[in-house]
Design a protein around this motif. Structure first.
Motif, PDB file in Angstrom:
ATOM      1  N   UNK A 122     -19.700 -27.693 -43.746  1.00 57.75           N
ATOM      2  CA  UNK A 122     -20.730 -28.128 -44.645  1.00 57.75           C
ATOM      3  C   UNK A 122     -21.938 -28.436 -43.770  1.00 57.75           C
ATOM      4  N   UNK A 123     -21.873 -28.752 -42.569  1.00 58.46           N
ATOM      5  CA  UNK A 123     -22.991 -28.943 -41.727  1.00 58.46           C
ATOM      6  C   UNK A 123     -23.633 -27.814 -41.255  1.00 58.46           C
ATOM      7  N   UNK A 124     -22.870 -26.748 -41.062  1.00 62.44           N
ATOM      8  CA  UNK A 124     -23.447 -25.476 -40.690  1.00 62.44           C
ATOM      9  C   UNK A 124     -24.299 -25.073 -41.800  1.00 62.44           C
ATOM     10  N   UNK A 125     -23.836 -25.126 -43.036  1.00 59.32           N
ATOM     11  CA  UNK A 125     -24.713 -24.632 -44.102  1.00 59.32           C
ATOM     12  C   UNK A 125     -26.116 -25.535 -44.352  1.00 59.32           C
ATOM     13  N   UNK A 126     -25.924 -26.699 -43.767  1.00 57.83           N
ATOM     14  CA  UNK A 126     -27.102 -27.621 -43.780  1.00 57.83           C
ATOM     15  C   UNK A 126     -28.125 -26.986 -42.809  1.00 57.83           C
ATOM     16  N   UNK A 127     -27.706 -26.864 -41.634  1.00 54.87           N
ATOM     17  CA  UNK A 127     -28.627 -26.113 -40.670  1.00 54.87           C
ATOM     18  C   UNK A 127     -29.259 -24.906 -41.243  1.00 54.87           C
ATOM     19  N   UNK A 128     -28.700 -24.135 -42.031  1.00 53.97           N
ATOM     20  CA  UNK A 128     -29.428 -22.934 -42.762  1.00 53.97           C
ATOM     21  C   UNK A 128     -30.834 -23.595 -43.508  1.00 53.97           C
TER      22      UNK A 128
END
Length: 534
Positions: A185-191
């Protein structure tokens, strides 16, 4: 003459000279060098060989006529260190007058070998590692540090800066990389915060930062190693740029990863920009006297060791390959994040790698959370107190807190001088004198809209922690205090008198001050007014 010295570097020339025992031939080489490039280091090498064959006596004389200039010198030990061009440089004892006889030399060598335990000279045979010759490099990678299942603000700030930089290079991406427990989920937030690609490694053992596994995973990601499923999105060897946060963990990881990738690091940077650079250093161009333009060079701006000037660091490769990952760690608060767009398209990639059990030999069995942690970053106003409160530490702290309360979004900071002092504070303000509020090189780094420094001298170590503030107001009785040199406004006065006036003015909405000095040193009748601030 059997050698044309112009065709050789000094190191190569020295090797060739070892094969010549004829004095006339050596003299011819000397004449050719003097008529050609006339390098002092080359002439000294020829002179030493003439001494060795008995053509001249005594020490190497001081040779005149040094015509070396910037961009026209050789890759000697003095100019590029012991690993010039990736080759081992033989040490020459310039002070040695007499060489030992063969028997003595053999005896000394034998004694040396007997004494060598393998530890006395750990770098004796070390050579510079020439990784990825002719490698292909693209993209700006950003290590996104997390804590408590959330992205740190500095991670968002770096993604925003990387996005703005890469917008000028449409063919290259911003790549976020992170690791942790349940971090997809944090990786998606990086996008959402600007990354084009987010590469993450998920493992419950990575919930907390650990040196070894974090370094190994980061380097593995950067090299594009692993199964096709986690690497087929890229077609290059390593990142062109790599950014890390200048936090405790980020500083640690950045040094280890950049070393693992055979590159350098500019630490604690406050600004970054990319442009081409023309250089003439032969270590970088491969040929003396030749200028070479390096494209897409990351210029990394950081405070220098004086704290009063800024240096721009470049990470340029030697000939033989294109670019290392050009690495920088970024001071928190240096850049603004972009507005998150949770509808933004991007690629989220799960990284796959077998993690060795030995990497987790350090195990955190128990932890405790501090009841109160102070984060000075992110506030619009910081009021910082220094040793100027010494006359009455408790009252000085109270006055600083009163000024903090007068603002809507402010916090109190202190200098290291207060942390290390023996000041006696009364109980109701003692908690504000702890190290967690320290600002400076060994404390927190802040960049508020307004920074009020009361009784702060402006030591180099403190300047590093607050110099990026938009507006700096200093209050001090000493007009020669160093903080005056980098303040936007300097008020000469006793903080015990000035702080109450400022608090009252801010609460009343009356903050316009009349300057009675223009900063040039000509105080324009100011000296005639006792009790005024200037």
């Amino acid at each position: 003459m059997t050698i044309d010295p112009d065709e050789h570097t000094v190191d190569e020339l020295e090797e060739e000279l070892e094969t010549i025992d004829d004095e006339d031939t050596l003299q011819s080489v000397m004449e050719a060098e003097q008529a050609g490039r006339d390098r002092k280091t080359a002439r000294e090498a020829i002179h030493r060989r003439l001494e060795a064959v008995g053509a001249v006596e005594g020490e190497s004389e001081e040779l005149e006529g040094d015509t070396e200039t910037e961009g026209e010198y050789e890759e000697t030990k003095e100019t590029v260190g012991e690993q010039a061009e990736g080759e081992e440089v033989e040490e020459v004892d310039a002070d040695s007058k007499d060489e030992p006889a063969n028997g003595e030399e053999d005896e000394q060598k034998a004694e040396s070998e007997e004494e060598d335990d393998g530890l006395s000279h750990p770098t004796r045979d070390k050579r510079h590692v020439r990784a990825l010759e002719d490698g292909h490099y693209e993209d700006m990678w950003v290590f996104c540090e997390t804590q408590g299942g959330e992205l740190l603000d500095i991670s968002k700030e770096m993604l925003g800066k990387a996005r703005r930089l890469m917008d000028d290079f449409a063919e290259e991406n911003v790549v976020a990389f992170l690791m942790g427990d349940d971090c997809e989920g944090l990786a998606e937030e990086c996008i959402a915060y600007g990354a084009d690609v987010a590469v993450y490694h998920d493992d419950e053992r990575l919930e907390r930062f650990l040196h070894k596994p974090y370094t190994e995973i980061s380097a593995h990601m950067a090299r594009g190693e692993g199964p096709v499923e986690s690497t087929d999105w890229r077609n290059y060897d390593e990142p062109r740029y790599a950014l890390f946060p200048a936090t405790n963990n980020g500083r640690d990881l950045s040094a280890k990863v950049q070393a693992e990738l055979d590159s350098g690091l500019a630490s604690d940077c406050s600004d970054l920009f990319i442009e081409a650079n023309e250089v003439s250093n032969p270590v970088k161009t491969g040929e003396p006297g030749v200028k070479k333009t390096f494209e897409k060079v990351l210029h990394m701006k950081r405070p220098d060791f004086s704290g009063f000037e800024y240096s721009t660091i470049l990470c340029l490769d030697n000939p033989g390959r294109e670019f290392h990952p050009q690495g920088a760690s970024v001071i928190p608060g240096s850049f603004d994040p972009i507005e998150p767009d949770y509808e933004r398209d991007g690629l989220v990639v799960e990284h796959e790698m077998d993690l060795e059990d030995d990497w987790f030999c350090v195990e955190i069995t128990e932890s405790d959370q501090l009841e109160a942690g102070i984060d000075l970053t992110g506030h619009e106003v910081i009021v910082c107190l220094g040793r100027g409160i010494a006359d009455d530490p408790t009252e000085g702290m109270e006055l600083g807190l009163d000024l903090v309360d007068a603002f809507e979004d402010a916090e109190l900071g202190i200098t290291r001088g207060i942390v290390t002092s023996s000041y006696q504070f009364e109980g109701h303000v003692e908690e504000y004198s702890k190290e967690e509020r320290q600002i400076g090189e060994t404390g927190q780094v802040v960049a508020p809209d307004l920074y009020v420094a009361a009784g702060v001298s402006g030591a180099v170590q403190h300047k590093v922690g607050m110099d990026e503030s938009d507006t700096i107001v200093a209050i001090n009785t000493d007009t020669d205090a160093r903080i005056r040199d980098f303040s936007d406004y300097f008020l000469e006065g006793d903080l015990f008198e000035v702080l109450p006036q400022l608090s009252e003015a801010i609460e009343a909405g009356e903050t316009e001050l009349e300057a009675i000095a223009d900063g040039s040193g000509a105080d324009a009748d100011a000296n005639e007014s006792d009790g005024e601030t200037r």
